[in-house]
Design an enzyme around this catalytic site. Structure first.
Site, mmCIF file in Angstrom:
data_model
loop_
_atom_site.group_PDB
_atom_site.id
_atom_site.type_symbol
_atom_site.label_atom_id
_atom_site.label_comp_id
_atom_site.label_asym_id
_atom_site.label_seq_id
_atom_site.Cartn_x
_atom_site.Cartn_y
_atom_site.Cartn_z
ATOM 1 N N ASN A 120 0.849 -1.192 0.000
ATOM 2 C CA ASN A 120 0.000 0.000 0.000
ATOM 3 C C ASN A 120 0.883 1.239 0.000
ATOM 4 O OD1 ASN A 120 -2.424 1.590 0.377
ATOM 5 N ND2 ASN A 120 -1.835 1.830 2.526
ATOM 6 N N HIS A 122 0.922 5.122 1.468
ATOM 7 C CA HIS A 122 0.241 5.967 2.457
ATOM 8 C C HIS A 122 0.896 7.354 2.443
ATOM 9 C CE1 HIS A 122 -1.985 7.033 6.020
ATOM 10 N NE2 HIS A 122 -0.869 7.522 6.512
ATOM 11 N N SER A 149 4.928 6.750 2.317
ATOM 12 C CA SER A 149 5.543 5.456 2.639
ATOM 13 C C SER A 149 4.856 4.367 1.829
ATOM 14 C CB SER A 149 5.345 5.115 4.124
ATOM 15 O OG SER A 149 5.750 6.180 4.958
ATOM 16 N N ASP A 158 -2.196 0.726 8.239
ATOM 17 C CA ASP A 158 -0.994 1.542 7.978
ATOM 18 C C ASP A 158 0.181 1.165 8.883
ATOM 19 O OD1 ASP A 158 -2.516 2.942 6.087
ATOM 20 O OD2 ASP A 158 -3.191 4.397 7.565
#
Ligand code: GRF
Length: 223
Positions: A120, A122, A149, A158
């Site tokens: 992912n 973020h 990130s 996260d």
């Protein structure tokens, strides 16, 4: 001299799905990277949880298969939603997932299935500012640096192991919007580099790159 076909190194890119909910600018950065020779991933599916996601048209324009799995159809049943997603992934033999602005929290069932194979992006320098409104919160906290990130997806939102980060300055007259725009430029550089490292399982090497664009200064550190 012709090299016999059997002596050529095998190019076997990882079959990638990209999940989006909105504009899809990170998705586009990944799709562009995947068009480069020898990039180790190949996009086989763009999946959105809403038909209005702007990124769907951009993916179609590049000839990428798209599908909408609308979470609303499943009411509050997150696992039923994810089973429908999983069926699409299996249909397309997906091997790796990149979340790119996908705004649904995933259950431990789905995350467990894809552990180590789902990443992912973020918009903050994790572990600072997990969750939403990261640009506004970084300004309010009087941070001098902010950024983005790329991390593996684990059960904590996260929280997964960080693959790479890019940092940008916060200027005194920044608004959340001006800061978001600066971070986004960095996101588009960082995500393809981190995806490449993750699918190649090459996280021991490291590099630091500074932009030569004075309007978008950033430092990027990725494997
Ligand atoms: C990006 O800022 C990303 O970091 C966050 O959502 C935003 C998505 O933007 N997760 P886009 O759809 O990739 O343009």
């Amino acid at each position: 001299m012709n090299v016999p076909v059997n002596d050529l190194p095998e190019y076997n890119p990882t079959r990638l799905a990209i999940f989006i909910s909105g504009t899809g600018s990170n998705m586009e950065a990944l799709l562009e990277a995947c068009e480069e020779d020898d990039y180790p991933a190949k996009p086989v599916l763009v999946l959105a949880n809403k038909a209005s996601a702007g990124g769907l048209e951009k993916a179609k324009a590049r000839g990428i298969q798209t599908v909408v799995v609308d979470h609303k159809v499943f009411g509050g049943d997150r696992e039923a939603f994810e089973h429908a997603i999983q069926a699409e992934l299996e249909k397309h033999d997906v091997e790796f997932i990149a979340l790119a602005g996908f705004m649904r929290v995933l259950t431990p069932w789905f995350i467990g299935k894809w552990e180590g194979k789902m990443i992912n992006i973020h918009p903050s320098l994790l572990p600072s500012f997990p969750g939403l409104h990261t640009h506004q919160r970084a300004i309010a906290a009087k941070c001098r640096l902010h950024g983005c990130s790329v991390h593996y997806v684990t059960a904590g939102v996260d929280e997964g192991p960080i693959i790479g980060q890019a940092a940008v300055p916060i200027f005194p007259d920044d608004t959340p919007d001006t800061l978001a725009a600066r971070v986004l430029v960095a996101e588009h550089k960082l995500y393809p580099a981190c995806l490449e490292a993750a699918v190649s399982d090459d996280q021991n090497s490291s590099y630091v790159q500074m932009s030569d664009d004075p309007d978008a200064p950033f430092i990027i550190s990725a494997p």
